[in-house]
Write a protein that holds these residues in place. Structure first.
Motif, PDB file in Angstrom:
ATOM      1  N   ASP A   1       1.600   6.447  -6.990  1.00 36.59           N
ATOM      2  CA  ASP A   1       0.542   7.386  -7.368  1.00 36.59           C
ATOM      3  C   ASP A   1       1.030   8.833  -7.209  1.00 36.59           C
ATOM      4  O   ASP A   1       0.778   9.681  -8.081  1.00 36.59           O
ATOM      5  CB  ASP A   1      -0.704   7.162  -6.505  1.00 36.59           C
ATOM      6  N   ALA A   2       1.731   9.095  -6.106  1.00 35.96           N
ATOM      7  CA  ALA A   2       2.243  10.459  -5.891  1.00 35.96           C
ATOM      8  C   ALA A   2       3.255  10.813  -6.969  1.00 35.96           C
ATOM      9  O   ALA A   2       3.242  11.938  -7.515  1.00 35.96           O
ATOM     10  CB  ALA A   2       2.873  10.565  -4.501  1.00 35.96           C
TER      11      ALA A   2
ATOM     12  N   VAL B   1       2.258   1.595  -3.513  1.00 33.88           N
ATOM     13  CA  VAL B   1       1.234   2.077  -4.456  1.00 33.88           C
ATOM     14  C   VAL B   1       0.975   3.565  -4.235  1.00 33.88           C
ATOM     15  O   VAL B   1       0.860   4.335  -5.204  1.00 33.88           O
ATOM     16  CB  VAL B   1      -0.065   1.241  -4.315  1.00 33.88           C
ATOM     17  N   ALA B   2       0.908   3.998  -2.981  1.00 32.85           N
ATOM     18  CA  ALA B   2       0.686   5.418  -2.692  1.00 32.85           C
ATOM     19  C   ALA B   2       1.857   6.257  -3.213  1.00 32.85           C
ATOM     20  O   ALA B   2       1.653   7.324  -3.803  1.00 32.85           O
ATOM     21  CB  ALA B   2       0.516   5.619  -1.183  1.00 32.85           C
ATOM     22  N   ARG B   3       3.060   5.775  -3.037  1.00 35.00           N
ATOM     23  CA  ARG B   3       4.225   6.525  -3.524  1.00 35.00           C
ATOM     24  C   ARG B   3       4.240   6.575  -5.051  1.00 35.00           C
ATOM     25  O   ARG B   3       4.552   7.616  -5.641  1.00 35.00           O
ATOM     26  CB  ARG B   3       5.496   5.863  -3.000  1.00 35.00           C
TER      27      ARG B   3
ATOM     28  N   GLN C   1       0.831  -1.204   0.000  1.00 37.03           N
ATOM     29  CA  GLN C   1       0.000   0.000   0.000  1.00 37.03           C
ATOM     30  C   GLN C   1       0.869   1.258   0.000  1.00 37.03           C
ATOM     31  O   GLN C   1       0.565   2.226  -0.708  1.00 37.03           O
ATOM     32  CB  GLN C   1      -0.932  -0.005   1.216  1.00 37.03           C
ATOM     33  N   ALA C   2       1.936   1.253   0.771  1.00 38.68           N
ATOM     34  CA  ALA C   2       2.834   2.408   0.791  1.00 38.68           C
ATOM     35  C   ALA C   2       3.483   2.591  -0.572  1.00 38.68           C
ATOM     36  O   ALA C   2       3.616   3.731  -1.061  1.00 38.68           O
ATOM     37  CB  ALA C   2       3.899   2.230   1.871  1.00 38.68           C
TER      38      ALA C   2
END
Length: 164
Positions: free
Chosen positions: A125-126, A121-123, A118-119
């Motif tokens: 996306d950012a 994927v979030a990175r 999840q971290a």
């Protein structure tokens, strides 16, 4: 049969043969002193009786020892079986404990993997949003530069003719 048993049996057979061959001498009366009194009896028969008594006593003693050994062996076998069962139960509980420990470790590992995913994927996306913004800004800047160059290259209709 063991060799000791064969030797013992051979000795007993030889004693029996000696007794049969010398039976008349065994039965001859002899004066025997008992300390306070004197007795007339066949010495060979008394000695043969004592030999039979000692052999019978030895056999009874051997049977007694053998029965004690068998009882001890049976008791030890029961104790060994009891200890084996306890060891099996302890081993089974250790396996159960190991299984629960491994399951807990696997769950923690799966949770850590999920959190890391999840971290990540979030990175990503950012970074994707940042890249889009940069591409948009670059596109806008490029469009602005191209527009400015077009303005410089194309003559302005309002401009004086000398400048055209």
């Amino acid at each position: 049969m063991r060799i000791r048993s064969l030797v013992l049996l051979l000795v007993l057979v030889l004693i029996g043969a000696f007794t049969v061959l010398n039976w008349s001498v065994f039965m001859a009366d002899t004066p025997l002193s008992l300390g306070l009194t004197t007795l007339h009896a066949p010495l060979g028969l008394i000695m043969l009786g004592l030999l039979i008594f000692v052999v019978a006593y030895g056999l009874v003693y051997v049977l007694y020892l053998q029965s004690n050994v068998l009882m001890d062996t049976r008791r030890n076998a029961k104790e060994l079986q009891t200890h084996r069962e306890l060891a099996d139960k302890a081993e089974a509980s250790r396996f159960t404990e190991l299984r629960s420990f491994l399951e807990t470790g696997m769950k923690q590992s799966a949770e850590q993997d999920k959190a890391a995913q999840q971290a990540l994927v979030a990175r990503i996306d950012a970074l994707e949003n940042s890249l889009r913004t940069s591409v948009e800004q670059s596109g806008n800047s490029l469009s602005a530069y191209i527009g400015e160059l077009e303005d410089r290259l194309t003559p302005d209709k309002n401009a004086p003719a000398a400048l055209r």
